[in-house]
Design a protein around this motif. Sequence first.
Motif, short mmCIF file in Angstrom:
data_model
loop_
_atom_site.label_atom_id
_atom_site.label_comp_id
_atom_site.label_asym_id
_atom_site.label_seq_id
_atom_site.Cartn_x
_atom_site.Cartn_y
_atom_site.Cartn_z
N PRO A 188 0.82 -1.23 0.00
CA PRO A 188 0.00 0.00 0.00
C PRO A 188 0.84 1.27 0.00
O PRO A 188 0.49 2.27 -0.64
CB PRO A 188 -0.80 -0.11 1.29
CG PRO A 188 -0.82 -1.55 1.62
CD PRO A 188 0.48 -2.11 1.12
N MET A 189 1.99 1.24 0.68
CA MET A 189 2.84 2.44 0.73
C MET A 189 3.42 2.72 -0.66
O MET A 189 3.44 3.87 -1.10
CB MET A 189 3.96 2.23 1.75
CG MET A 189 3.44 2.13 3.16
SD MET A 189 4.70 2.50 4.38
CE MET A 189 5.47 0.98 4.62
N ILE A 190 3.85 1.67 -1.34
CA ILE A 190 4.39 1.86 -2.69
C ILE A 190 3.30 2.40 -3.61
O ILE A 190 3.52 3.34 -4.38
CB ILE A 190 4.95 0.52 -3.24
CG1 ILE A 190 6.11 0.05 -2.38
CG2 ILE A 190 5.37 0.67 -4.69
CD1 ILE A 190 6.57 -1.37 -2.69
N VAL A 191 2.11 1.80 -3.50
CA VAL A 191 1.00 2.23 -4.35
C VAL A 191 0.69 3.71 -4.12
O VAL A 191 0.51 4.49 -5.08
CB VAL A 191 -0.25 1.36 -4.08
CG1 VAL A 191 -1.49 1.98 -4.70
CG2 VAL A 191 -0.03 -0.04 -4.62
N PHE A 192 0.64 4.12 -2.84
CA PHE A 192 0.34 5.52 -2.56
C PHE A 192 1.45 6.45 -3.02
O PHE A 192 1.19 7.57 -3.46
CB PHE A 192 0.03 5.72 -1.07
CG PHE A 192 -1.44 5.72 -0.79
CD1 PHE A 192 -2.18 6.89 -0.92
CD2 PHE A 192 -2.09 4.55 -0.45
CE1 PHE A 192 -3.55 6.88 -0.71
CE2 PHE A 192 -3.45 4.53 -0.23
CZ PHE A 192 -4.19 5.70 -0.35
N ALA A 193 2.70 5.99 -2.91
CA ALA A 193 3.81 6.82 -3.39
C ALA A 193 3.69 7.06 -4.89
O ALA A 193 3.79 8.20 -5.36
CB ALA A 193 5.14 6.15 -3.05
N ILE A 194 3.42 5.99 -5.65
CA ILE A 194 3.30 6.13 -7.11
C ILE A 194 2.09 7.00 -7.45
O ILE A 194 2.16 7.91 -8.27
CB ILE A 194 3.13 4.75 -7.77
CG1 ILE A 194 4.36 3.89 -7.51
CG2 ILE A 194 2.89 4.90 -9.27
CD1 ILE A 194 4.15 2.44 -7.89
N SER A 195 0.97 6.68 -6.80
CA SER A 195 -0.27 7.41 -7.07
C SER A 195 -0.08 8.91 -6.84
O SER A 195 -0.48 9.74 -7.67
CB SER A 195 -1.37 6.87 -6.17
OG SER A 195 -2.42 7.78 -6.09
N THR A 196 0.55 9.26 -5.72
CA THR A 196 0.71 10.67 -5.40
C THR A 196 1.68 11.34 -6.37
O THR A 196 1.47 12.49 -6.76
CB THR A 196 1.18 10.84 -3.94
OG1 THR A 196 0.37 10.03 -3.11
CG2 THR A 196 1.07 12.28 -3.49
N ALA A 197 2.74 10.61 -6.77
CA ALA A 197 3.67 11.19 -7.74
C ALA A 197 2.96 11.49 -9.05
O ALA A 197 3.14 12.57 -9.64
CB ALA A 197 4.83 10.23 -7.97
#
Lengths: 285, 315
Positions: A188-197
């Motif tokens: 989930p942290m990776i997903v949120f990092a990509i999504s926010t970028a």
Amino acid sequence: MIEILQQIINGLAIGGVYVLIALGLTIVFGILGIAHFAHGSVSMFGGYLTFFLVAQQGLPLTLAIAIALVVGMVLGVLIELLAYRPVRNANHINAFIVALGLTMMVEGFNLQFFGAEQVVIPTGATRVFNFGGLTLPELRLYVILGAAALIVAMTIFVEKTKTGQAIRAVAENRDAAILMGINVQMIPMIVFAISTALGVAAGVMVGSLFAIAPGVGEGLVVKGFAVLILGGLGSIPGAVVGGIVLGVTEALAAGFISSAYKDVIAFVVMIGVLLFRPQGLMGRA
Amino acid sequence: MTRKTIPLLAALALFLILPQLIAVKYYLHLSILALIWVIMAQGQNLIQGYTGYVSIVQAGFMGIGAYSTALMGSHFGLPSSVTIILAPLVTACFALLAGYPSLRVKGHYFAIVTLAFNMVIFIILLNFTDLTNGEAGISGIAKPGYGRGALIDFNDRQVYYYFVLAVAVLMTALAAVIVRSRIGQILIAIRQNEDLVASVGVAAWKYKLFAFVVSAMFAGLAGALYAHYQSFINPEIFGVAQSLDAILAVIIGGSGTLTGPVIGAFFVVFLPEYLRFADSFRLILYGLILVLATIFMPRGIVGVARDLAGRIRGQ
């Protein structure tokens, strides 16, 4: 005919922005089942930050964007950890309410630190190309190319890399993914990092093409969700097709029908698609 | 006299003497707004709290109610007492049109489609200037009974307070009747497990549409009362942000309860006022309270109160 082509080109630029917003929303939705409503405000935060770094700190644009992207990724991870993780096992309405609260917080933060005036990110890209009667401002070209590059990069990441494979595995079956030794706490942290970028990139594009102001983020996130519904929730190809369809429809509607009602027309298209294909254009039945 | 009757009568008595307790006129004004929001929140609770569908169009429906009562008054010369009753019916027609396609989809899809409807309503209110006067809005909306030699002068704030209180009590009672009827039980069943409801041969979509249209009528009525109270309306307060406030009212108060929306309505009207000292931190604080409330008290104020009462009784 030239006029129609011109509007389609105009629509491609804004369509590219919609695709980026929708991609960020769709990976969060597809993998975690969260309707991340604060995404638009977070995108605007990225745009404001870039503006602040360029216009007030005098950094070069590319460096400013790079910093904004990194800050955005950190922010995305924090949002996942502090806001969404505590309600992961609760009713999905709770996560949605948390998203609304987050939206208010990010909007309030933007107001507090960047002010209420509308700002435009200075890019210096002012040339206008001309192809046999079709005009294409340099900036729009960069936006279209930038969006296309990010879409390709994201697709390669999800389809080809080990991490991408793990993300898809978690989306498919969380329990089986745990058994396969995938660190489901990290995903989930990776997903949120990509999504926010991706969201920050879209925010920078909106800020340089149009303007950033309070309330713009809300409109953007609604368009993002409209794209998701058009394309089919959780589908990456759907987000790409839906974003382009919405952008071009809007440009044609603004050019030939009425610019005041262009958003209404976009929503009517969305509702029309839902009536005949409730699963979306690219969604599985 | 059951155990529930006594707190109910106490609450009613408190509301009846409230105007006498309030020294500052401004708080009376906020109390009237809060009572209007009670009606709004009871409607939202029917679709969100009992049926389990988050609708983000309620402020749009409030706008339709407000504009229809104002326009019927000015274009057809109908008295306010008639237009206030007609406004929810007009809203219901729009809700039927919006509800049919929206309710074909579930969960997040529904939330987002209704959100889009709110934006459509907002854009039309803003741009259809021939009818709505656009951003400038409509002013000089008459108070009910005004200028017809009426016994009761609705221009008196206190009178309007009691008028709105009566309507709010009536609508809360109506919500209670709906919730306790067979229809209400089916709505709760839809919230618990919609597939199961369908599998026993109940046409769930009819009940969902009913809940959606009734919730819209509540919002339309709230809008009409608001228009006549303020005498002025413009599109600004019928946007998505106010629809979110309706959702908050239900969540913070306690969704799926009848008391929750009442508490929640006062909360969303008064809290932003109290946070005014914080200036632009207000939004951040309001958001933070919301996030923390959802994480730590997901069943709302009523849920926390019940837990406390249970613990006291248990000891």
